[in-house]
Design an enzyme around this catalytic site. Structure first.
Site, mmCIF file in Angstrom:
data_model
loop_
_atom_site.group_PDB
_atom_site.id
_atom_site.type_symbol
_atom_site.label_atom_id
_atom_site.label_comp_id
_atom_site.label_asym_id
_atom_site.label_seq_id
_atom_site.Cartn_x
_atom_site.Cartn_y
_atom_site.Cartn_z
ATOM 1 C CG HIS A 173 -1.082 -24.242 8.810
ATOM 2 N ND1 HIS A 173 -1.743 -24.404 7.607
ATOM 3 C CD2 HIS A 173 0.047 -23.532 8.526
ATOM 4 C CE1 HIS A 173 -1.051 -23.816 6.646
ATOM 5 N NE2 HIS A 173 0.040 -23.282 7.176
ATOM 6 C CD GLU A 176 -4.524 -26.065 9.145
ATOM 7 O OE1 GLU A 176 -3.961 -27.034 8.596
ATOM 8 O OE2 GLU A 176 -4.522 -24.923 8.648
ATOM 9 C CG HIS A 266 -2.601 -28.765 5.900
ATOM 10 N ND1 HIS A 266 -2.055 -27.602 6.404
ATOM 11 C CD2 HIS A 266 -1.568 -29.416 5.284
ATOM 12 C CE1 HIS A 266 -0.772 -27.541 6.119
ATOM 13 N NE2 HIS A 266 -0.449 -28.632 5.433
ATOM 14 C CD GLU A 342 -6.270 -28.080 3.392
ATOM 15 O OE1 GLU A 342 -6.718 -27.962 4.566
ATOM 16 O OE2 GLU A 342 -5.267 -27.473 2.984
#
Length: 380
Positions: A173, A176, A266, A342
């Site tokens: 993504h 990010e 991420h 994350e």
């Protein structure tokens, strides 16, 4: 001086509705852009404001409620920079009545505002240049993206009998950007000839690192999609050579090398924590995988106080799309430890920083800390 907003640069993205006075600048978050048109996702912004030095600026993002993750706005603070090197948080950032409102008095006539500290393509190329100059690593090209950009692979070490293949990918993504900051910190330590942890890892493994899985989306200023409008982290079960060549190319390389450990890096818009999305829900997840996964998670927790295990995603979040995600597909295909890391767009609520929040530098340090659990994994 006339006010002006520009975003026609690497990762730039914003729509300007009104710019008549500094105290009432009206904006719209721009949707992801691709060859198929509007990608539907919107949240990333990055633009330059000219001519407002000493003026009380009020930026109103009128369609913030239509963002991909509107629950990411509460407690969020916009980032800003005068020199594109030091990024700080704007304290007066709030979300109310479906609008994101940022109030700030810039000290200089040129200032950049962004959703998170960007990681530029020029910095990406500089990172590859440093890798090329290392005696421990090399850079190769896996193929071309939808827009014809290079999909770069960093290989640390050389394959040999007994050496385990470790894969790390980042920035599926593109918005990010903390993910590539993380990779920079990881590679910097991994290529340090004086670091004993890095040396032992290089003796035991070959590491395959893709610093930016989605360079097209990054350049276009997209939050989640590539140039064809594909969310790459939903393409792993059946990647399409036209829609998601980036995933297809990396999968092919993985099949050639095998995978003993996989990390997908991420950022999460809403949760103010660093955490793993683990693989227990993957069909066929074995007791051996469970033991090895738990050992890796515990080692990372010991390596960095920024990481925690109390907060994260709820079980069942991904449902039918489970095996379209990179770390879930890899866990299923190779039976290895396979995790999604994350990091927050906001701040780490466990270790808050009032001036910078979570930023590129903290992501770099987290990347360096990841070497400790990697070695723990390899030592068993």
């Amino acid at each position: 001086m006339t006010l002006r907003i520009s975003s026609n640069f690497d990762s730039g993205a914003i729509e300007v509705l009104s710019l008549e006075q500094a105290g009432d600048i009206r904006l719209r978050l721009r949707a992801d852009q691709g060859i198929a048109g509007d990608g539907g996702f919107r949240q990333w912004f990055h633009f330059r404001l000219h001519g407002a030095a000493g003026q009380a600026v009020r930026l109103v993002f009128e369609n913030a409620a239509d963002a991909a993750y509107p629950d990411g706005w509460p407690d969020y603070r916009c980032v800003a920079s005068y020199d594109r090197r030091t990024w700080f948080r704007i304290r007066s950032t709030r979300y109310e009545n479906g609008q994101l409102i940022v109030e700030h008095t810039p000290e200089r006539n040129s200032i950049y505002y962004a959703y998170f500290e960007p990681y530029s393509h020029e910095r990406h190329l500089d990172l590859l240049g440093k890798v090329e100059m290392s005696p421990f690593a090399s850079v190769s090209n896996l193929g071309a993206t939808v827009d014809g950009r290079d999909l770069d692979l960093v290989t640390v070490g050389r394959a040999a009998p007994g050496k385990l293949p470790v894969w790390i990918i980042a920035r599926q993504h593109p918005g990010e950007s903390m993910a590539e900051w993380f990779v920079e910190g990881l590679l910097e330590r991994l290529l340090d000839g004086a670091d004993p942890v890095a040396r032992r890892i290089r003796e035991k493994a070959v590491l395959y690192v893709v610093p930016n899985m989605n360079p097209d989306g990054a350049a276009r200023g997209n939050l989640r999609t590539n140039a064809a409008g594909a969310n790459l982290n939903r393409e792993w079960r059946e990647p399409d050579p036209l829609r998601s060549p980036e995933v297809m190319l990396v999968r092919q390389a993985m099949e050639a090398s095998g995978v003993d450990l996989f990390l997908d890096i991420h950022g999460d818009e809403a949760l103010p924590y660093v955490f793993f999305s683990t693989a227990e829900e993957v069909p066929g997840f074995s007791d051996a995988q469970r033991v090895r996964q738990a050992r890796f998670v515990d080692a990372f927790k010991a390596a960095s106080p920024d990481f925690q295990t109390e907060h994260g995603y709820l079980s069942g979040r991904f449902r039918d799309e489970l095996l379209t995600l990179a770390s879930k597909w890899v866990a299923h295909r190779f039976g290895c430890v396979s995790l999604t890391l994350e990091m927050p767009f906001k701040d780490n609520a466990n270790l808050p920083d009032g001036l910078y929040g979570w930023n590129g530098e903290r992501s770099r340090h987290l990347g360096a800390a990841m070497l400790n659990p990697i070695l723990r994994h390899l030592d068993v």
